[in-house]
Design an enzyme around this catalytic site. Sequence first.
Site, short mmCIF file in Angstrom:
data_model
loop_
_atom_site.label_atom_id
_atom_site.label_comp_id
_atom_site.label_asym_id
_atom_site.label_seq_id
_atom_site.Cartn_x
_atom_site.Cartn_y
_atom_site.Cartn_z
N GLY A 14 0.78 -1.24 0.00
CA GLY A 14 0.00 0.00 0.00
C GLY A 14 0.81 1.28 0.00
CG MET A 92 -1.11 -8.47 -6.13
SD MET A 92 -0.22 -7.70 -7.52
CE MET A 92 0.67 -9.13 -8.13
NE ARG A 93 -7.86 -12.98 -7.08
CZ ARG A 93 -7.47 -14.25 -7.14
NH1 ARG A 93 -6.31 -14.61 -6.62
NH2 ARG A 93 -8.21 -15.16 -7.72
CG HIS A 111 2.40 -2.11 -15.41
ND1 HIS A 111 2.17 -3.37 -14.91
CD2 HIS A 111 3.43 -2.23 -16.28
CE1 HIS A 111 3.03 -4.22 -15.46
NE2 HIS A 111 3.80 -3.56 -16.30
CG ASP A 147 -0.22 -4.91 -16.71
OD1 ASP A 147 -0.88 -4.37 -15.80
OD2 ASP A 147 0.52 -5.87 -16.51
CB ALA A 175 9.05 7.33 -10.69
CD GLU A 176 5.20 1.99 -8.95
OE1 GLU A 176 4.12 1.71 -8.41
OE2 GLU A 176 6.11 1.15 -9.11
C1 GRF Z 1 3.62 -1.18 -7.42
O1 GRF Z 1 4.90 -1.36 -7.95
C2 GRF Z 1 2.61 -1.03 -8.52
O2 GRF Z 1 3.12 -0.40 -9.65
C3 GRF Z 1 2.27 -2.47 -8.84
O3 GRF Z 1 2.27 -3.11 -7.58
C4 GRF Z 1 3.12 -2.42 -6.69
C5 GRF Z 1 2.29 -2.07 -5.49
O4 GRF Z 1 3.07 -1.52 -4.44
N1 GRF Z 1 1.03 -2.55 -9.56
P1 GRF Z 1 2.34 -0.82 -3.22
O5 GRF Z 1 1.41 -1.88 -2.61
O6 GRF Z 1 1.59 0.36 -3.72
O7 GRF Z 1 3.44 -0.45 -2.27
#
Ligand code: GRF
Length: 217
Positions: A14, A92-93, A111, A147, A175-176
Amino acid sequence: MARLKVAVLISGRGSNLQALIDACVQRDFPAEIRLVLSNRSDAQGLGRAAQAGIPTQVISHRDHATRDEFDAALDAALQAAGIELVCLAGFMRLLGEAFVERWRDRLVNIHPSLLPAFRGLDTHARALAAGVRFTGCTVHFVRAAVDDGPIIVQAAVPVLPNDDSEALAARVLAAEHRAYPLALRLIGEGRVRVGGDGRVEIRRATAAADAVLNPSA
Ligand code: GRF
């Protein structure tokens, strides 16, 4: 100003949820997180939501016989909370086509690669194996294919000579944490539109940089 009512769907750590929570506490931010949904009761992100006073709900895929039933349970929870936009953040589903269509252009994902490169899992190891000089992350609208979907924001980071997957993952994750709040802001401001050609148009973009982040190493 009415703030966009958002749900965040998680399965684990998270950290992206945390970045969105932190963005939403800014006074002028055009979105608020009304609900955090997890398919796992042990997701670390549930604690982050609780800490921020955000309602949480666990809907386990194990309690549902089929994907359609699981998706319907998610959909019911989202409707009940009056959700307008769903953000997948490490969820993850795989969601079925009916759910994806029902939430078309109101369902976004992050992603950890520069799509359309490296769809799927293990993106950082695959980026290293391919020898790319840049990788990054993508926030995009979700379509039925994995994706896939119109790209809203991308952030690029360099791949450095001594990187292993962990080092690269950490650089991309930083970066995310900038890209997802930026995308949510743009959507909340009503500036994101999917055109007839399937590409995202950012309205009133003052610079190309409005949807592009390229942080330095
Ligand atoms: C991230 O790298 C996101 O891009 C991918 O899953 C990961 C989730 O990380 N879809 P978090 O649970 O937000 O720390």
